[in-house]
Write a protein that holds these residues in place. Structure first.
Motif, PDB file in Angstrom:
ATOM      1  N   GLU A   1      -0.905  -0.465   2.089  1.00  0.00           N
ATOM      2  CA  GLU A   1      -0.177   0.740   1.432  1.00  0.00           C
ATOM      3  C   GLU A   1       0.620   0.071   0.298  1.00  0.00           C
ATOM      4  O   GLU A   1       0.884   0.793  -0.659  1.00  0.00           O
ATOM      5  CB  GLU A   1       0.401   1.349   2.314  1.00  0.00           C
ATOM      6  CG  GLU A   1      -0.685   2.255   3.260  1.00  0.00           C
ATOM      7  CD  GLU A   1       0.160   3.345   4.104  1.00  0.00           C
ATOM      8  OE1 GLU A   1       1.467   3.474   4.033  1.00  0.00           O
ATOM      9  OE2 GLU A   1      -0.633   3.941   5.063  1.00  0.00           O
ATOM     10  N   ASP A   2       1.238  -0.992   0.520  1.00  0.00           N
ATOM     11  CA  ASP A   2       2.426  -1.719  -0.486  1.00  0.00           C
ATOM     12  C   ASP A   2       1.923  -2.551  -1.340  1.00  0.00           C
ATOM     13  O   ASP A   2       2.622  -2.904  -2.048  1.00  0.00           O
ATOM     14  CB  ASP A   2       3.581  -1.811   0.389  1.00  0.00           C
ATOM     15  CG  ASP A   2       3.399  -3.258   1.024  1.00  0.00           C
ATOM     16  OD1 ASP A   2       2.156  -3.394   1.253  1.00  0.00           O
ATOM     17  OD2 ASP A   2       4.190  -3.908   1.659  1.00  0.00           O
ATOM     18  N   ARG A  61       0.210  -3.563  -4.947  1.00  0.00           N
ATOM     19  CA  ARG A  61      -0.164  -3.145  -6.145  1.00  0.00           C
ATOM     20  C   ARG A  61      -0.465  -4.377  -6.738  1.00  0.00           C
ATOM     21  O   ARG A  61      -0.148  -5.455  -6.591  1.00  0.00           O
ATOM     22  CB  ARG A  61       1.283  -2.774  -6.852  1.00  0.00           C
ATOM     23  CG  ARG A  61       1.863  -1.350  -5.783  1.00  0.00           C
ATOM     24  CD  ARG A  61       0.951  -0.281  -6.143  1.00  0.00           C
ATOM     25  NE  ARG A  61       1.732   0.871  -5.128  1.00  0.00           N
ATOM     26  CZ  ARG A  61       1.426   1.224  -4.194  1.00  0.00           C
ATOM     27  NH1 ARG A  61       0.418   0.492  -3.385  1.00  0.00           N
ATOM     28  NH2 ARG A  61       1.704   2.252  -3.385  1.00  0.00           N
ATOM     29  N   LYS A  92       0.070 -12.145  -0.544  1.00  0.00           N
ATOM     30  CA  LYS A  92       0.754 -10.789  -0.970  1.00  0.00           C
ATOM     31  C   LYS A  92       1.061 -10.764  -2.442  1.00  0.00           C
ATOM     32  O   LYS A  92       1.599  -9.696  -2.799  1.00  0.00           O
ATOM     33  CB  LYS A  92       2.171 -10.756   0.007  1.00  0.00           C
ATOM     34  CG  LYS A  92       1.996 -10.706   1.274  1.00  0.00           C
ATOM     35  CD  LYS A  92       3.287 -10.656   2.325  1.00  0.00           C
ATOM     36  CE  LYS A  92       2.874 -10.493   3.922  1.00  0.00           C
ATOM     37  NZ  LYS A  92       4.097 -10.337   4.443  1.00  0.00           N
TER      38      LYS A  92
END
Length: 271
Positions: A40-41, A43, A107
């Motif tokens: 969800e986080d 980008r 990440k």
């Protein structure tokens, strides 16, 4: 003596997301695509790449490779296009994944194949060989691409016709895209070439640039112009080097995130 509570040291955060495989599609015995669940986080900018891998066997460290994200920045899942290397340290295992399996993903996305690294222009060329098509699948579905360029041309060069992954999608399927379908139908051109089989547009893309066949086929003025054309390159090292030299010959200048220019290439894959 008073007891003193000693707290355990905080667990070290993993540098990877552990993500579920949602879908796998095998195009040929050498190419496959897969989708994984998107955190969800997470980008990213359309055209960027990320490190992917699998958990190490028998306690070994995971093996990671850079993969361009083949889905647009707004997609709820992350899609990737990969080759299959029978004895490859990673892809020999990665090609065996099934829905429900776990893939490791770094990440931090990064890369230069992004709109931010280009100055304004009228026409955007997305030139790739083999799995170098992947970032164009992202960029070609980004609304910002059509906000900035009046024409988008995806050039994909492969050895065999069967290697033209996403051919149907880029020919017609993209026209059904909920965000950019109408723009793509009006302004996106798909231009495949094949080097080792008969095909209506045969040969290496660099040869078709040099001969002028590319521009003649598309009804465009011969050559690239710094005033109108912006180019992204991804794929084999030989193609990128040769194409960059051709672009420089036309007067185009390489750009970067720090200093946008007329064309960009992904140096992480050039090595």
């Amino acid at each position: 003596m008073t007891d003193v509570a000693v707290s355990a040291p905080p667990a070290k955060a993993s540098p990877f997301h552990e993500l579920e495989v949602l879908w796998v599609h095998h195009w040929t015995d050498q190419l496959f695509s897969f989708r994984i669940r998107r955190p969800e986080d997470f980008r990213f900018r359309s055209g960027e790449f990320v490190m992917l891998g699998l958990p190490g066997e028998d306690g070994a460290k995971p093996i990671l490779r850079a993969y361009s994200i083949a889905s647009p920045s707004w997609d709820e899942a992350l899609e990737f296009l990969s080759i299959k290397v029978p004895d490859g340290p990673l892809t020999s295992r990665l090609q065996q994944i099934q829905p429900g399996d776990t893939v490791l993903m770094g990440k931090k996305p990064t890369g230069t194949l992004v709109l931010d690294a280009l100055t304004g222009g009228e026409r955007l060329w997305l030139i790739g060989t083999g799995t170098g098509l992947a970032p164009w699948l992202s960029v070609a579905r980004d609304p910002d691409t059509y906000a900035r360029f009046g024409q988008v041309i995806v050039c994909h060069t492969v050895r065999h016709v069967a290697d033209l992954t996403y051919r149907d999608f880029l020919t017609s399927g993209i026209h059904e895209d909920p965000l950019i379908g109408e723009e793509a139908k009006a302004r996106l051109t798909y231009y495949p070439t094949v080097t080792r089989e008969p095909f209506e547009t045969p040969g290496r893309i660099t040869d078709r640039i040099r001969s002028g066949a590319l521009f003649a086929d598309l009804g465009l003025p011969a050559g690239f112009s710094p005033a109108t054309d912006r180019v992204m390159l991804c794929g084999s090292m030989a193609m990128i080097k040769e194409a960059a030299e051709l672009l420089e010959g036309y007067g185009l200048k390489e750009g970067s995130n720090a200093e946008p220019g007329d064309y960009v290439l992904e140096r992480a894959f050039v090595g």
